[in-house]
Design a protein around this motif. Sequence first.
Motif, mmCIF file in Angstrom:
data_model
loop_
_atom_site.group_PDB
_atom_site.id
_atom_site.type_symbol
_atom_site.label_atom_id
_atom_site.label_comp_id
_atom_site.label_asym_id
_atom_site.label_seq_id
_atom_site.Cartn_x
_atom_site.Cartn_y
_atom_site.Cartn_z
ATOM 1 N N THR A 45 61.673 10.132 41.301
ATOM 2 C CA THR A 45 60.300 10.548 41.598
ATOM 3 C C THR A 45 59.375 9.343 41.684
ATOM 4 N N ASN A 46 59.492 8.431 40.719
ATOM 5 C CA ASN A 46 58.622 7.251 40.713
ATOM 6 C C ASN A 46 58.872 6.364 41.923
ATOM 7 N N LEU A 47 60.140 6.164 42.285
ATOM 8 C CA LEU A 47 60.452 5.300 43.416
ATOM 9 C C LEU A 47 59.979 5.899 44.729
ATOM 10 N N LYS A 48 60.016 7.211 44.842
ATOM 11 C CA LYS A 48 59.570 7.863 46.073
ATOM 12 C C LYS A 48 58.050 7.872 46.182
ATOM 13 N N GLN A 49 57.366 8.062 45.062
ATOM 14 C CA GLN A 49 55.912 8.188 45.089
ATOM 15 C C GLN A 49 55.210 6.835 45.086
ATOM 16 N N ARG A 50 55.846 5.823 44.490
ATOM 17 C CA ARG A 50 55.220 4.502 44.395
ATOM 18 C C ARG A 50 55.992 3.531 45.268
ATOM 19 N N THR A 51 55.497 3.318 46.470
ATOM 20 C CA THR A 51 56.198 2.447 47.417
ATOM 21 C C THR A 51 55.965 0.973 47.120
ATOM 22 N N ARG A 52 54.887 0.642 46.411
ATOM 23 C CA ARG A 52 54.572 -0.757 46.096
ATOM 24 C C ARG A 52 54.805 -0.986 44.601
ATOM 25 N N LEU A 53 56.015 -1.373 44.263
ATOM 26 C CA LEU A 53 56.375 -1.646 42.881
ATOM 27 C C LEU A 53 56.469 -3.146 42.641
ATOM 28 N N LEU A 54 56.102 -3.571 41.446
ATOM 29 C CA LEU A 54 56.326 -4.955 41.060
ATOM 30 C C LEU A 54 57.832 -5.188 40.950
ATOM 31 N N PRO A 55 58.293 -6.424 41.172
ATOM 32 C CA PRO A 55 59.719 -6.699 41.011
ATOM 33 C C PRO A 55 60.255 -6.263 39.657
ATOM 34 N N SER A 56 59.463 -6.468 38.586
ATOM 35 C CA SER A 56 59.920 -6.080 37.248
ATOM 36 C C SER A 56 60.081 -4.572 37.137
ATOM 37 N N GLU A 57 59.194 -3.814 37.785
ATOM 38 C CA GLU A 57 59.283 -2.358 37.736
ATOM 39 C C GLU A 57 60.505 -1.848 38.497
ATOM 40 N N ARG A 58 60.745 -2.427 39.674
ATOM 41 C CA ARG A 58 61.921 -2.023 40.449
ATOM 42 C C ARG A 58 63.201 -2.436 39.715
ATOM 43 N N ALA A 59 63.180 -3.606 39.102
ATOM 44 C CA ALA A 59 64.356 -4.073 38.362
ATOM 45 C C ALA A 59 64.711 -3.118 37.227
ATOM 46 N N LEU A 111 59.623 -13.110 33.739
ATOM 47 C CA LEU A 111 59.555 -11.931 34.599
ATOM 48 C C LEU A 111 58.139 -11.728 35.128
ATOM 49 N N GLU A 112 57.156 -12.052 34.313
ATOM 50 C CA GLU A 112 55.768 -11.965 34.762
ATOM 51 C C GLU A 112 55.478 -12.995 35.852
ATOM 52 N N LEU A 113 56.130 -14.162 35.773
ATOM 53 C CA LEU A 113 55.963 -15.158 36.834
ATOM 54 C C LEU A 113 56.499 -14.625 38.162
ATOM 55 N N VAL A 114 57.618 -13.900 38.114
ATOM 56 C CA VAL A 114 58.163 -13.288 39.331
ATOM 57 C C VAL A 114 57.160 -12.282 39.891
ATOM 58 N N ASP A 115 56.593 -11.453 39.034
ATOM 59 C CA ASP A 115 55.608 -10.456 39.470
ATOM 60 C C ASP A 115 54.391 -11.117 40.105
ATOM 61 N N ARG A 116 54.016 -12.268 39.609
ATOM 62 C CA ARG A 116 52.835 -12.984 40.116
ATOM 63 C C ARG A 116 53.152 -13.841 41.331
ATOM 64 N N GLY A 117 54.414 -13.898 41.716
ATOM 65 C CA GLY A 117 54.792 -14.709 42.867
ATOM 66 C C GLY A 117 54.869 -16.189 42.562
ATOM 67 N N LYS A 118 54.911 -16.553 41.294
ATOM 68 C CA LYS A 118 54.971 -17.959 40.904
ATOM 69 C C LYS A 118 56.411 -18.456 40.775
ATOM 70 N N LEU A 119 57.361 -17.528 40.696
ATOM 71 C CA LEU A 119 58.775 -17.872 40.572
ATOM 72 C C LEU A 119 59.542 -17.121 41.646
ATOM 73 N N GLN A 120 60.248 -17.852 42.491
ATOM 74 C CA GLN A 120 60.974 -17.235 43.591
ATOM 75 C C GLN A 120 62.096 -16.347 43.076
ATOM 76 N N MET A 121 62.339 -15.280 43.835
ATOM 77 C CA MET A 121 63.386 -14.327 43.456
ATOM 78 C C MET A 121 64.740 -15.021 43.307
ATOM 79 N N GLY A 122 65.090 -15.865 44.270
ATOM 80 C CA GLY A 122 66.390 -16.530 44.218
ATOM 81 C C GLY A 122 66.549 -17.379 42.975
ATOM 82 N N ALA A 123 65.511 -18.153 42.636
ATOM 83 C CA ALA A 123 65.565 -18.986 41.439
ATOM 84 C C ALA A 123 65.592 -18.126 40.183
ATOM 85 N N ALA A 124 64.822 -17.045 40.191
ATOM 86 C CA ALA A 124 64.763 -16.162 39.021
ATOM 87 C C ALA A 124 66.125 -15.546 38.723
#
Length: 225
Positions: A45-59, A111-124
């Motif tokens: 339900t959450n994934l369908k209703q919230r299309t814009r999730l933070l990386p930490s939330e989707r993870a 993980l908060e750095l990933v959410d803020r775009g300060k740490l790249q997904m690949g490096a994280a």
Amino acid sequence: RAGGYEIIAGHRRSEAARLAGLTEVPAEVRRDLDDDAAVIAMIETNLKQRTRLLPSERALAYRMMRDALAHQGVSSGNGRHTREEIADKYGESPRQVARFIRLTSLNRPLLELVDRGKLQMGAAVEISYLDTETQCWIMDNFEATGKAPSIAQVGELRRRYGEGALTQEVFAEIMLREERETTCGEKDFIRCVREEYFPDMTPGDVMEKLWELIRNYRHRQNLNL
């Protein structure tokens, strides 16, 4: 639960109704859900209703669904792993699902750095394989310098860690080492884009995807003229 009901999805709607003074809300009552099925229903339900999730939330959502599916013993009948099940549901590649789940092995500040775009997904993702102490070194270094480690630096950290040779002194030397290129050079552009955004595509497919995005952008610009 005995003597009452548990809200699986719709917590915010229920709270809004309460604040509005409503004593009744439309609801679907299910009596056939065990704990695992309830977790899956909540996440879907959450994934369908919230299309814009933070990386930490989707993870976290993917990890919870993986664990619930695994506990249920869900299988499509041909031996596919639960991450393939999740990938099919949400239009992800199995590898990308696995990458998101790896993020849950990061400490909270990283993980908060990933959410803020300060740490790249690949490096994280690569950092997630390092122990808690090393992750703390990385966060301390970011707070001191404002810089997150590059893919190359993280790769070296993992190599030394795997050899059992990663001390704090070695870590500092790696982080202070001058990068030959601070940004992707022209020849490395496709490689960098592929590594960060399209890890499951071939370089040729990435090039075609970029052309598609450019054509769509030009089309939208022409519509706005």
